[in-house]
Design a protein around this motif. Structure first.
Motif, PDB file in Angstrom:
ATOM      1  N   LEU A   4       0.834  -1.210   0.000  1.00  0.00           N
ATOM      2  CA  LEU A   4       0.000   0.000   0.000  1.00  0.00           C
ATOM      3  C   LEU A   4       0.867   1.259   0.000  1.00  0.00           C
ATOM      4  O   LEU A   4       0.528   2.262  -0.662  1.00  0.00           O
ATOM      5  CB  LEU A   4      -0.921   0.001   1.219  1.00  0.00           C
ATOM      6  N   MET A   5       1.966   1.236   0.727  1.00  0.00           N
ATOM      7  CA  MET A   5       2.871   2.391   0.740  1.00  0.00           C
ATOM      8  C   MET A   5       3.390   2.699  -0.657  1.00  0.00           C
ATOM      9  O   MET A   5       3.443   3.863  -1.073  1.00  0.00           O
ATOM     10  CB  MET A   5       4.054   2.112   1.681  1.00  0.00           C
ATOM     11  N   GLU A   6       3.744   1.649  -1.379  1.00  0.00           N
ATOM     12  CA  GLU A   6       4.299   1.832  -2.725  1.00  0.00           C
ATOM     13  C   GLU A   6       3.235   2.260  -3.720  1.00  0.00           C
ATOM     14  O   GLU A   6       3.452   3.174  -4.532  1.00  0.00           O
ATOM     15  CB  GLU A   6       4.954   0.527  -3.179  1.00  0.00           C
ATOM     16  N   ARG A   7       2.064   1.617  -3.646  1.00  0.00           N
ATOM     17  CA  ARG A   7       1.028   1.885  -4.638  1.00  0.00           C
ATOM     18  C   ARG A   7       0.314   3.212  -4.408  1.00  0.00           C
ATOM     19  O   ARG A   7      -0.120   3.866  -5.364  1.00  0.00           O
ATOM     20  CB  ARG A   7       0.000   0.748  -4.633  1.00  0.00           C
ATOM     21  N   MET A   8       0.133   3.587  -3.135  1.00  0.00           N
ATOM     22  CA  MET A   8      -0.686   4.750  -2.830  1.00  0.00           C
ATOM     23  C   MET A   8       0.139   5.917  -2.285  1.00  0.00           C
ATOM     24  O   MET A   8      -0.415   6.914  -1.830  1.00  0.00           O
ATOM     25  CB  MET A   8      -1.772   4.360  -1.822  1.00  0.00           C
ATOM     26  N   ASP A   9       1.478   5.768  -2.349  1.00  0.00           N
ATOM     27  CA  ASP A   9       2.385   6.837  -1.922  1.00  0.00           C
ATOM     28  C   ASP A   9       2.050   7.288  -0.497  1.00  0.00           C
ATOM     29  O   ASP A   9       1.810   8.483  -0.231  1.00  0.00           O
ATOM     30  CB  ASP A   9       2.311   8.019  -2.899  1.00  0.00           C
ATOM     31  N   MET A  10       2.025   6.325   0.418  1.00  0.00           N
ATOM     32  CA  MET A  10       1.730   6.601   1.825  1.00  0.00           C
ATOM     33  C   MET A  10       2.953   6.284   2.675  1.00  0.00           C
ATOM     34  O   MET A  10       3.848   5.535   2.261  1.00  0.00           O
ATOM     35  CB  MET A  10       0.570   5.707   2.325  1.00  0.00           C
ATOM     36  N   ASP A  11       2.949   6.837   3.895  1.00  0.00           N
ATOM     37  CA  ASP A  11       3.960   6.382   4.839  1.00  0.00           C
ATOM     38  C   ASP A  11       3.416   5.142   5.558  1.00  0.00           C
ATOM     39  O   ASP A  11       2.263   4.742   5.346  1.00  0.00           O
ATOM     40  CB  ASP A  11       4.364   7.477   5.819  1.00  0.00           C
ATOM     41  N   ASP A  64      -6.594 -11.781   7.002  1.00  0.00           N
ATOM     42  CA  ASP A  64      -7.138 -12.268   5.735  1.00  0.00           C
ATOM     43  C   ASP A  64      -7.097 -11.189   4.661  1.00  0.00           C
ATOM     44  O   ASP A  64      -6.845 -11.486   3.481  1.00  0.00           O
ATOM     45  CB  ASP A  64      -8.576 -12.751   5.944  1.00  0.00           C
ATOM     46  N   LEU A  65      -7.352  -9.935   5.042  1.00  0.00           N
ATOM     47  CA  LEU A  65      -7.276  -8.844   4.076  1.00  0.00           C
ATOM     48  C   LEU A  65      -5.841  -8.660   3.599  1.00  0.00           C
ATOM     49  O   LEU A  65      -5.590  -8.447   2.399  1.00  0.00           O
ATOM     50  CB  LEU A  65      -7.795  -7.552   4.705  1.00  0.00           C
ATOM     51  N   ALA A  66      -4.901  -8.756   4.536  1.00  0.00           N
ATOM     52  CA  ALA A  66      -3.493  -8.623   4.168  1.00  0.00           C
ATOM     53  C   ALA A  66      -3.082  -9.731   3.207  1.00  0.00           C
ATOM     54  O   ALA A  66      -2.360  -9.488   2.229  1.00  0.00           O
ATOM     55  CB  ALA A  66      -2.628  -8.655   5.424  1.00  0.00           C
ATOM     56  N   ARG A  67      -3.549 -10.946   3.477  1.00  0.00           N
ATOM     57  CA  ARG A  67      -3.223 -12.051   2.589  1.00  0.00           C
ATOM     58  C   ARG A  67      -3.799 -11.823   1.196  1.00  0.00           C
ATOM     59  O   ARG A  67      -3.153 -12.132   0.171  1.00  0.00           O
ATOM     60  CB  ARG A  67      -3.758 -13.365   3.166  1.00  0.00           C
ATOM     61  N   ARG A  68      -5.013 -11.290   1.128  1.00  0.00           N
ATOM     62  CA  ARG A  68      -5.638 -11.016  -0.156  1.00  0.00           C
ATOM     63  C   ARG A  68      -4.811 -10.005  -0.956  1.00  0.00           C
ATOM     64  O   ARG A  68      -4.600 -10.168  -2.163  1.00  0.00           O
ATOM     65  CB  ARG A  68      -7.046 -10.477   0.062  1.00  0.00           C
ATOM     66  N   ILE A  69      -4.329  -8.957  -0.277  1.00  0.00           N
ATOM     67  CA  ILE A  69      -3.528  -7.924  -0.963  1.00  0.00           C
ATOM     68  C   ILE A  69      -2.203  -8.503  -1.453  1.00  0.00           C
ATOM     69  O   ILE A  69      -1.772  -8.254  -2.583  1.00  0.00           O
ATOM     70  CB  ILE A  69      -3.280  -6.738   0.004  1.00  0.00           C
ATOM     71  N   VAL A  70      -1.556  -9.295  -0.600  1.00  0.00           N
ATOM     72  CA  VAL A  70      -0.264  -9.896  -0.965  1.00  0.00           C
ATOM     73  C   VAL A  70      -0.436 -10.866  -2.125  1.00  0.00           C
ATOM     74  O   VAL A  70       0.354 -10.871  -3.089  1.00  0.00           O
ATOM     75  CB  VAL A  70       0.367 -10.588   0.255  1.00  0.00           C
ATOM     76  N   ASP A  71      -1.480 -11.715  -2.049  1.00  0.00           N
ATOM     77  CA  ASP A  71      -1.707 -12.684  -3.123  1.00  0.00           C
ATOM     78  C   ASP A  71      -2.008 -11.978  -4.446  1.00  0.00           C
ATOM     79  O   ASP A  71      -1.514 -12.401  -5.515  1.00  0.00           O
ATOM     80  CB  ASP A  71      -2.888 -13.605  -2.764  1.00  0.00           C
ATOM     81  N   ALA A  72      -2.814 -10.914  -4.390  1.00  0.00           N
ATOM     82  CA  ALA A  72      -3.135 -10.168  -5.610  1.00  0.00           C
ATOM     83  C   ALA A  72      -1.887  -9.521  -6.182  1.00  0.00           C
ATOM     84  O   ALA A  72      -1.686  -9.479  -7.414  1.00  0.00           O
ATOM     85  CB  ALA A  72      -4.192  -9.109  -5.315  1.00  0.00           C
ATOM     86  N   ASN A  73      -1.013  -9.037  -5.313  1.00  0.00           N
ATOM     87  CA  ASN A  73       0.228  -8.397  -5.777  1.00  0.00           C
ATOM     88  C   ASN A  73       1.163  -9.422  -6.414  1.00  0.00           C
ATOM     89  O   ASN A  73       1.798  -9.136  -7.431  1.00  0.00           O
ATOM     90  CB  ASN A  73       0.923  -7.723  -4.597  1.00  0.00           C
ATOM     91  N   ASN A  74       1.212 -10.610  -5.826  1.00  0.00           N
ATOM     92  CA  ASN A  74       2.090 -11.655  -6.378  1.00  0.00           C
ATOM     93  C   ASN A  74       1.571 -12.196  -7.694  1.00  0.00           C
ATOM     94  O   ASN A  74       2.331 -12.717  -8.510  1.00  0.00           O
ATOM     95  CB  ASN A  74       2.230 -12.808  -5.373  1.00  0.00           C
ATOM     96  N   ALA A  75       0.261 -12.081  -7.904  1.00  0.00           N
ATOM     97  CA  ALA A  75      -0.334 -12.614  -9.140  1.00  0.00           C
ATOM     98  C   ALA A  75      -0.115 -11.681 -10.326  1.00  0.00           C
ATOM     99  O   ALA A  75      -0.278 -12.085 -11.475  1.00  0.00           O
ATOM    100  CB  ALA A  75      -1.842 -12.824  -8.933  1.00  0.00           C
TER     101      ALA A  75
END
Length: 240
Positions: A200-207, A228-239
């Protein structure tokens, strides 16, 4: 007329000196080491049922089950399929009256399944006596180790006392394995949330603080666990 089952309610505060004391102590020490070498609760219970057959005088088979207040019983570890059949045949109060006593007593012995109205399922499988010992207990459920014998009245006071010593080691090892598993899961969850926060930091330019706060708010909004939300974000990023 023979007694149908015996409730051994004593906590055995004064354990006796066994005739083969050194041999028993050595056997329990080896058993304790094997139990504490296990890395998950499931492996601890599988090891415990195998050791129970070797350590408990008279035991031919053993199983560990979780008993709910609703009388539902789930077998989680067993030495033989006969144990699963035996315990699946006892799901109601009328079928297994001696199990009901485990809510108030740490140990219950079934002397002879042929003489007990609730032991028909055991008798049909060639199991004549049983020794049940509590491992864990709370208001809703019990975790119980049960040893079975093909002979009637196989479990006397000596077997019961050995069983109490053994299950004390099992309980400690089970608690230890549970804590290790929880810590391992906590570390995995922390790493997973850290990865999601970084994405999220990289994609949305957040600290880091903003990204984590965004993750928490999204978890609450979507009514989904943070992990579970974190896993969803990580899995989507890896895909991608």
């Amino acid at each position: 007329m023979p007694k149908r089952f015996v409730v051994a309610a004593s906590e055995f505060p004064d354990l006796p000196l066994f005739a083969a004391g050194f041999e028993l102590a050595e056997a329990l020490t080896v058993a304790a080491q094997q139990l504490h070498d296990t890395v998950t609760p499931h492996n601890t219970m599988r090891t415990a049922v195998r050791l129970a057959v070797h350590l408990l005088p008279g035991a031919d088979h053993a199983g560990i089950s979780v008993i709910e207040r609703t009388q539902h019983r789930r077998t989680v570890a067993w030495t033989d399929e006969v144990v699963r059949f035996a315990e699946s045949g006892h799901t109601g109060r009328e079928q297994a009256p001696y199990w009901e006593n485990l809510w108030s007593a740490p140990v219950v012995r079934l002397e002879d399944s042929d003489a007990d109205d609730g032991g028909a399922a055991l008798s049909e499988l060639g199991l004549r006596s049983a020794l049940s010992l509590r491992l864990r207990a709370d208001r809703r459920r019990l975790t119980v180790l049960t040893a079975y014998s093909r002979k009637p009245r196989a479990f006397d006071e000596v077997a019961t006392r050995v069983g109490r010593l053994f299950t004390a080691h099992v309980s400690l090892a089970l608690d230890s394995a549970t804590v290790r598993e929880q810590l391992t899961e906590a570390m995995r969850t922390r790493d997973l949330i850290g990865q999601a926060t970084g994405i999220l930091m990289e994609r949305m330019d957040m600290d880091a603080a903003e990204a984590f706060d965004s993750l928490v708010k999204a978890s609450q909004r979507e009514n989904i666990k943070l992990r579970d939300l974190a896993r969803r974000i990580v899995d989507a990023n890896n895909a991608t």
